[in-house]
Motif scaffolding. Structure first.
Motif, PDB file in Angstrom:
ATOM      1  N   THR A   1       0.827  -1.203   0.000  1.00  0.00           N
ATOM      2  CA  THR A   1       0.000   0.000   0.000  1.00  0.00           C
ATOM      3  C   THR A   1       0.861   1.252   0.000  1.00  0.00           C
ATOM      4  O   THR A   1       0.605   2.204  -0.752  1.00  0.00           O
ATOM      5  CB  THR A   1      -0.937   0.005   1.225  1.00  0.00           C
ATOM      6  OG1 THR A   1      -1.791  -1.149   1.179  1.00  0.00           O
ATOM      7  CG2 THR A   1      -1.795   1.257   1.253  1.00  0.00           C
ATOM      8  N   VAL A   2       1.885   1.266   0.828  1.00  0.00           N
ATOM      9  CA  VAL A   2       2.774   2.426   0.894  1.00  0.00           C
ATOM     10  C   VAL A   2       3.514   2.614  -0.428  1.00  0.00           C
ATOM     11  O   VAL A   2       3.582   3.731  -0.966  1.00  0.00           O
ATOM     12  CB  VAL A   2       3.771   2.276   2.060  1.00  0.00           C
ATOM     13  CG1 VAL A   2       4.886   3.315   1.963  1.00  0.00           C
ATOM     14  CG2 VAL A   2       3.053   2.420   3.396  1.00  0.00           C
ATOM     15  N   VAL A   3       4.060   1.553  -0.953  1.00  0.00           N
ATOM     16  CA  VAL A   3       4.822   1.661  -2.201  1.00  0.00           C
ATOM     17  C   VAL A   3       3.935   2.148  -3.336  1.00  0.00           C
ATOM     18  O   VAL A   3       4.305   3.063  -4.092  1.00  0.00           O
ATOM     19  CB  VAL A   3       5.472   0.308  -2.566  1.00  0.00           C
ATOM     20  CG1 VAL A   3       6.043   0.343  -3.985  1.00  0.00           C
ATOM     21  CG2 VAL A   3       6.587  -0.028  -1.571  1.00  0.00           C
ATOM     22  N   ASN A   4       2.754   1.574  -3.478  1.00  0.00           N
ATOM     23  CA  ASN A   4       1.865   1.980  -4.565  1.00  0.00           C
ATOM     24  C   ASN A   4       1.399   3.430  -4.407  1.00  0.00           C
ATOM     25  O   ASN A   4       1.274   4.164  -5.395  1.00  0.00           O
ATOM     26  CB  ASN A   4       0.663   1.040  -4.638  1.00  0.00           C
ATOM     27  CG  ASN A   4       1.037  -0.345  -5.131  1.00  0.00           C
ATOM     28  OD1 ASN A   4       2.030  -0.504  -5.849  1.00  0.00           O
ATOM     29  ND2 ASN A   4       0.283  -1.349  -4.749  1.00  0.00           N
ATOM     30  N   SER A   5       1.138   3.845  -3.171  1.00  0.00           N
ATOM     31  CA  SER A   5       0.739   5.238  -2.933  1.00  0.00           C
ATOM     32  C   SER A   5       1.871   6.190  -3.290  1.00  0.00           C
ATOM     33  O   SER A   5       1.638   7.254  -3.879  1.00  0.00           O
ATOM     34  CB  SER A   5       0.331   5.422  -1.463  1.00  0.00           C
ATOM     35  OG  SER A   5      -0.792   4.628  -1.143  1.00  0.00           O
ATOM     36  N   LEU A   6       3.086   5.807  -2.939  1.00  0.00           N
ATOM     37  CA  LEU A   6       4.244   6.654  -3.258  1.00  0.00           C
ATOM     38  C   LEU A   6       4.472   6.735  -4.760  1.00  0.00           C
ATOM     39  O   LEU A   6       4.797   7.798  -5.294  1.00  0.00           O
ATOM     40  CB  LEU A   6       5.493   6.121  -2.553  1.00  0.00           C
ATOM     41  CG  LEU A   6       5.560   6.342  -1.040  1.00  0.00           C
ATOM     42  CD1 LEU A   6       6.745   5.584  -0.447  1.00  0.00           C
ATOM     43  CD2 LEU A   6       5.674   7.834  -0.711  1.00  0.00           C
ATOM     44  N   ILE A   7       4.318   5.616  -5.439  1.00  0.00           N
ATOM     45  CA  ILE A   7       4.488   5.627  -6.899  1.00  0.00           C
ATOM     46  C   ILE A   7       3.480   6.583  -7.540  1.00  0.00           C
ATOM     47  O   ILE A   7       3.828   7.399  -8.408  1.00  0.00           O
ATOM     48  CB  ILE A   7       4.319   4.211  -7.478  1.00  0.00           C
ATOM     49  CG1 ILE A   7       5.504   3.320  -7.079  1.00  0.00           C
ATOM     50  CG2 ILE A   7       4.193   4.252  -9.003  1.00  0.00           C
ATOM     51  CD1 ILE A   7       5.326   1.859  -7.452  1.00  0.00           C
ATOM     52  N   ALA A   8       2.217   6.491  -7.091  1.00  0.00           N
ATOM     53  CA  ALA A   8       1.174   7.358  -7.649  1.00  0.00           C
ATOM     54  C   ALA A   8       1.507   8.826  -7.420  1.00  0.00           C
ATOM     55  O   ALA A   8       1.402   9.651  -8.342  1.00  0.00           O
ATOM     56  CB  ALA A   8      -0.178   7.015  -7.017  1.00  0.00           C
TER      57      ALA A   8
END
Length: 470
Positions: free
Chosen positions: A342-349
């Protein structure tokens, strides 16, 4: 090998006098989610095998067979050819069973001097360390780089600063973005600090009391890149505070992303019109053709609650466990893995979206002109003319009330209008009542003056370059 066949060869079942119930076997298995740690499990096994060879428990030939077998297993997993078995419960037993198939009895020697308890604790620490180094921090740094670039681009773009969501004082958009940078920089520091405690080797703790074999824990720690060896075998296998600490840091990071999301959603609205979000980060409406919905920041704002839940889940999981390992700890992985994703995907976005945001200078400027945002500047001006601050505060309050009645901002009033409240006001007052004058006057370290914003952006870039994992 089928699950039925595998069940007959279950590596840990000799003590039991009846077969595990089919539902219980499925219920207690973790292979469906812990298989993502295959790389770390193989890495830990290789280090353990090299140590067993070093202390004379494994021969050079046996070590070579184990290395060859583990390399083949890794290739099979990465090629999608590995047959995972629920009967073997977890990633550790699946790999060991396959290794024994490949190299025979030597595969059964690999587990000498260790337990699945210290094995899984080692795997999770290696996994978290890798995720911080390879996914979380790189994306976080990419987002921070985007904020710096935007802060430099809009270092002199004026907008209202808010308290209580009411217009307070004018600031620059660049200054606001650098406030976001500071929040995220602290998040990066917290992750690095947590990483330091994550990077402790529990390998060699065995089940809970250590082992009678002449193992060399410092050697395996060195092979695996751990900074230190855990001092106590009971603690090494039973605590998951390092995972909780990571999730806590992740929850704080998501809280900051959620606050950023809230502002982006507001600013992109027709009521504010401060920013334009790229179309590729928005969606339309199924019924209203005019809509451009800020789905990405809205979704990130929502996902913060997901990570908060995982933090509470892990805290609750550990709160009443006696030492040492308990099966409860199988429940640590899914919330932890989902937190990472969740953190990684949010940061990528966000890292993709933020550099493409466009700030509406005109809308920001006009909004700053409303709400008497230079009222404090007028009070400061009067103090410099010799008026006590409390008296100056009263004078400006009267001027604002007059402005509200007559529909005039302070900067739109004539000198004569202003002087009716305080005769010490002179023509130079208009130097501080303009928005440009107001932000330029905050010309100190950490202030919103455009030249200070550029200087702060430069310092931020230097600090970001020194932010390293090791």
């Amino acid at each position: 090998m089928s699950d039925t066949a595998a069940s007959k060869e279950k590596l840990s079942s000799a003590r039991l006098t009846e077969a595990t119930d089919a539902f219980v076997e499925q219920f207690t298995a973790s292979i469906d989610f812990d298989k993502r740690m295959y790389r770390q499990d193989i890495q830990g096994s290789l280090a353990h095998a090299k140590m067993l060879n070093k202390v004379g428990i494994l021969t050079d030939e046996e070590l070579a067979d184990i290395e060859r077998g583990l390399a083949q297993i890794q290739r099979e997993i990465e090629a999608g050819e590995f047959q995972f078995s629920v009967a073997q419960e977890d990633i550790h037993m699946n790999i060991e069973a396959r290794l024994t198939q490949l190299i025979g009895i030597t595969g059964k020697k690999l587990h000498t001097g260790r337990s699945r308890n210290d094995q899984v604790a080692t795997d999770i620490r290696l996994y978290l360390r890798d995720e911080i180094d390879e996914r979380v921090l790189p994306q976080l740094k990419r987002l921070m780089e985007g904020l710096i670039e935007q802060a430099e681009r809009y270092h002199d773009a004026i907008m209202p600063g808010f308290t209580h969501l009411q217009t307070a004082q004018p600031v620059t958009f660049g200054h606001h973005l650098l406030a976001w940078f500071e929040m995220l920089y602290r998040d990066a520091e917290r992750l690095l600090d947590a990483r330091r405690r994550i990077n402790t080797s529990p390998l060699g703790s065995a089940a809970l009391a250590g082992t009678t074999y002449p193992i060399d824990r410092h050697y395996t720690a060195e092979l695996l890149g751990f900074e230190r060896v855990g001092e106590n075998s009971l603690d090494g296998v039973s605590d998951r505070d390092f995972a909780i600490e990571f999730t806590h840091a992740a929850a704080l990071l998501m809280m900051h992303l959620s606050r950023m999301s809230e502002e982006l959603v507001l600013w992109a609205s027709a009521q504010f019109q401060f920013i334009d979000l790229p179309d590729r980060f928005c969606t339309g409406s199924s019924i209203m053709p005019q809509k451009k919905n800020p789905d990405v920041p809205e979704l990130v704002r929502g996902k913060s609650g997901r990570v908060y839940g995982h933090l509470m889940s892990l805290l609750t999981l550990m709160k009443s466990q006696p030492l040492a390992y308990n099966k409860d700890n199988q429940e640590d992985k899914e919330p932890l893995f989902d937190t990472v994703d969740t953190v990684v995907n949010s940061l990528i976005a966000f890292a993709d979206m933020v550099p493409a945001i466009r700030f509406n200078r005109e809308a920001g400027y006009e909004a700053a002109r409303r709400g008497f945002s230079t009222a404090t500047d007028l009070a400061d001006y009067l103090v410099k003319k010799g008026l006590p601050f409390r008296d100056a505060h009263e004078v400006v309050g009267q001027a604002v009330a007059y402005g509200i009645r007559h529909g005039k901002d302070l900067s739109e009033m004539s000198l004569q209008e202003l002087q009716q409240f305080e005769p010490r006001i002179k023509a130079d007052v208009f130097d501080v009542l303009t928005l440009e004058g107001s932000v330029a006057a905050r010309d100190h370290f950490g202030g919103t003056a455009p030249r200070q914003v550029l200087a702060a952006a430069g310092r931020a870039r230097e600090r970001l370059q020194t932010l390293k994992t090791a």
